[in-house]
Design an enzyme around this catalytic site. Structure first.
Site, PDB file in Angstrom:
ATOM      1  N   GLU A 238      42.541  45.559  49.119  1.00 55.87           N
ATOM      2  CA  GLU A 238      42.121  44.496  48.189  1.00 55.87           C
ATOM      3  C   GLU A 238      40.722  43.994  48.536  1.00 55.87           C
ATOM      4  O   GLU A 238      40.565  43.114  49.371  1.00 55.87           O
ATOM      5  CB  GLU A 238      43.128  43.323  48.222  1.00 55.87           C
TER       6      GLU A 238
ATOM      7  N   LYS B 133      43.764  47.027  44.912  1.00 58.66           N
ATOM      8  CA  LYS B 133      43.961  45.717  44.274  1.00 58.66           C
ATOM      9  C   LYS B 133      42.605  45.038  44.132  1.00 58.66           C
ATOM     10  O   LYS B 133      42.138  44.369  45.063  1.00 58.66           O
ATOM     11  CB  LYS B 133      44.930  44.861  45.105  1.00 58.66           C
TER      12      LYS B 133
HETATM   13  C1  5MM Z   1      49.175  34.853  46.767  1.00 55.71           C
HETATM   14  O1  5MM Z   1      47.895  34.664  47.356  1.00 55.71           O
HETATM   15  C2  5MM Z   1      47.548  35.641  48.335  1.00 55.71           C
HETATM   16  C3  5MM Z   1      47.406  35.054  49.668  1.00 55.71           C
HETATM   17  O2  5MM Z   1      46.250  34.309  49.807  1.00 55.71           O
HETATM   18  P1  5MM Z   1      45.894  33.636  51.252  1.00 55.71           P
HETATM   19  O3  5MM Z   1      45.888  34.700  52.286  1.00 55.71           O
HETATM   20  O4  5MM Z   1      44.528  33.070  50.982  1.00 55.71           O
HETATM   21  O5  5MM Z   1      46.887  32.585  51.520  1.00 55.71           O
HETATM   22  C4  5MM Z   1      46.294  36.403  47.857  1.00 55.71           C
HETATM   23  O6  5MM Z   1      45.848  37.369  48.762  1.00 55.71           O
HETATM   24  C5  5MM Z   1      46.667  37.088  46.606  1.00 55.71           C
HETATM   25  O7  5MM Z   1      47.539  38.141  46.874  1.00 55.71           O
HETATM   26  C6  5MM Z   1      45.474  37.619  45.845  1.00 55.71           C
HETATM   27  O8  5MM Z   1      44.320  36.846  45.990  1.00 55.71           O
HETATM   28  C7  5MM Z   1      45.832  37.664  44.378  1.00 55.71           C
HETATM   29  O9  5MM Z   1      46.301  36.395  44.006  1.00 55.71           O
HETATM   30  P2  5MM Z   1      45.754  35.765  42.662  1.00 55.71           P
HETATM   31  O10 5MM Z   1      46.255  34.347  42.689  1.00 55.71           O
HETATM   32  O11 5MM Z   1      44.252  35.876  42.718  1.00 55.71           O
HETATM   33  O12 5MM Z   1      46.375  36.598  41.560  1.00 55.71           O
END
Ligand code: 5MM
Length: 343
Positions: free
Chosen positions: A179, A221
């Site tokens: 990602e 991702k």
């Molecule tokens: C669910 O959020 C994930 C964890 O974030 P942190 O490590 O900052 O707590 C994050 O990695 C998430 O999987 C991705 O950013 C995609 O989430 P969004 O909200 O952008 O769809």
């Protein structure tokens, strides 16, 4: 490495009409989410909330191919003692695990970050495999600010770390989700996002090649190619779809089974509409499946409906079902705004 087994998992992660639920919020992030609904972020509350999502049976069975978990969650049991991992497996979805240790200041590059977590990763992956994880996730954060950020240095160090992580995952029999998130927080326009995303993806696939990562057993991702949140000119779904597909066709090898987008702060409906525009308009021009791995765009509605109260579980599950269904349709290119309103 058993590439056939890895490929089978990767293909199942991007099955038609399905996508991934990103429920891997780290302790700080889930606290922020709970603060927004005035709920306390205790271990039991986090368990109850996530258990509620995983027990939304129809959503999980019909629309969710996999769930990304946080370290705490992969070890937790439901209220009745059933491991949460088993709840997920029983719906046919695949459990996954976030293994990065977050983005930290990059030495010598003010305002930029590199993701950490490689130390001890080989042993952690073995443990996660035994706990049931069959895929993992590592998120790199690339900011856009003015002409100098991101630097080539930031992109190359993050790409290098992503490839090291991916190689270790495949050695452990775990499919890596790589990602590289180009943030949509700035005032940049969609074309600047295009250039940075293209450079980032090309750098990432160079590193994956250099470190012998098998693309057939890997999932990407990424962000969509999109205008910065503060940009005065916001591109619409057709332009986002055209530019995202063009950027990915020039940067992502055909051997990769699938691409699952993050939502990145887009509204729930925009995240769905943009994914739908790509699948409705360009399916025959894409060698990979295009799906979702949304955190906020799947969870914002159920989190709000739940509000931390047991009496709201049914309403929250209905909200989750709806978003999962809308995104499942977008994966097929069969979504329309009318379906949102009909709900
Ligand atoms: C669910 O959020 C994930 C964890 O974030 P942190 O490590 O900052 O707590 C994050 O990695 C998430 O999987 C991705 O950013 C995609 O989430 P969004 O909200 O952008 O769809």
């Amino acid at each position: 490495m058993d590439l056939e087994a890895l490929n089978k998992i990767a293909v199942a992660m991007v099955a038609p009409g399905k996508g991934i639920l990103a429920a891997d919020e780290s302790s700080g992030t889930i606290k922020k989410r709970f603060d927004s609904i005035n709920a306390e972020s205790t271990e039991d509350n986090r368990r109850d909330y996530r258990e509620m999502l995983f027990r939304t049976e129809q959503a999980m069975k019909d629309c969710i191919s996999g769930v990304i978990l946080f370290d705490e969650t992969i070890r937790q049991n439901a209220k009745d003692g059933t491991p949460l991992v088993k709840l997920i497996q029983d719906t046919g979805a695949i459990p996954g695990i976030k293994v990065d240790k977050g983005a930290h200041a990059l030495a010598g590059a003010e305002g930029e970050k590199v993701t950490e977590g490689l130390d001890g990763l080989r042993d952690r992956l073995k443990e996660y495999y035994d706990l049931g994880a069959r895929f993992a996730k590592w998120r790199a954060v690339i900011d856009i600010a003015g002409d100098e950020i991101p630097s080539g240095y930031c992109i190359s160090t993050n790409a290098h770390a992503l490839a090291r992580y991916a190689a270790l995952c495949q050695e452990a029999g775990i499919v890596p989700i790589v990602e590289p998130e180009v943030l949509m927080d700035g005032d940049h326009d969609i074309d600047r996002c295009y250039d940075v995303t293209e450079f980032t993806l090309k750098s990432l696939f160079d590193e994956l090649y250099a470190q012998d990562v098998a693309l057939e057993g890997t999932i990407l991702k990424p962000n969509m190619v999109i205008s910065g949140k503060k940009c005065s000119k916001q591109a619409g779904a057709e332009e986002i779809a055209e530019k995202t597909v063009r950027c990915f066709r020039s940067s992502v090898p055909a051997a990769l089974p699938g691409i699952v987008f993050l939502s990145g702060g887009q509204s729930d409906e925009d995240a769905t509409a943009n994914l739908n525009a790509m699948n409705a308009g360009y399916k025959d021009r894409m060698p990979w499946a295009l799906s979702f791995s949304y955190g906020r765009a799947l969870q914002a509605a159920p989190l709000k409906a739940w509000g931390g109260k047991a009496e709201n579980v049914a309403a929250a599950q209905a909200a989750f079902m709806h978003r999962a269904k809308m995104n499942g349709l977008a994966q097929l290119g069969d979504w329309s705004a009318g379906l949102e309103k009909a709900a």
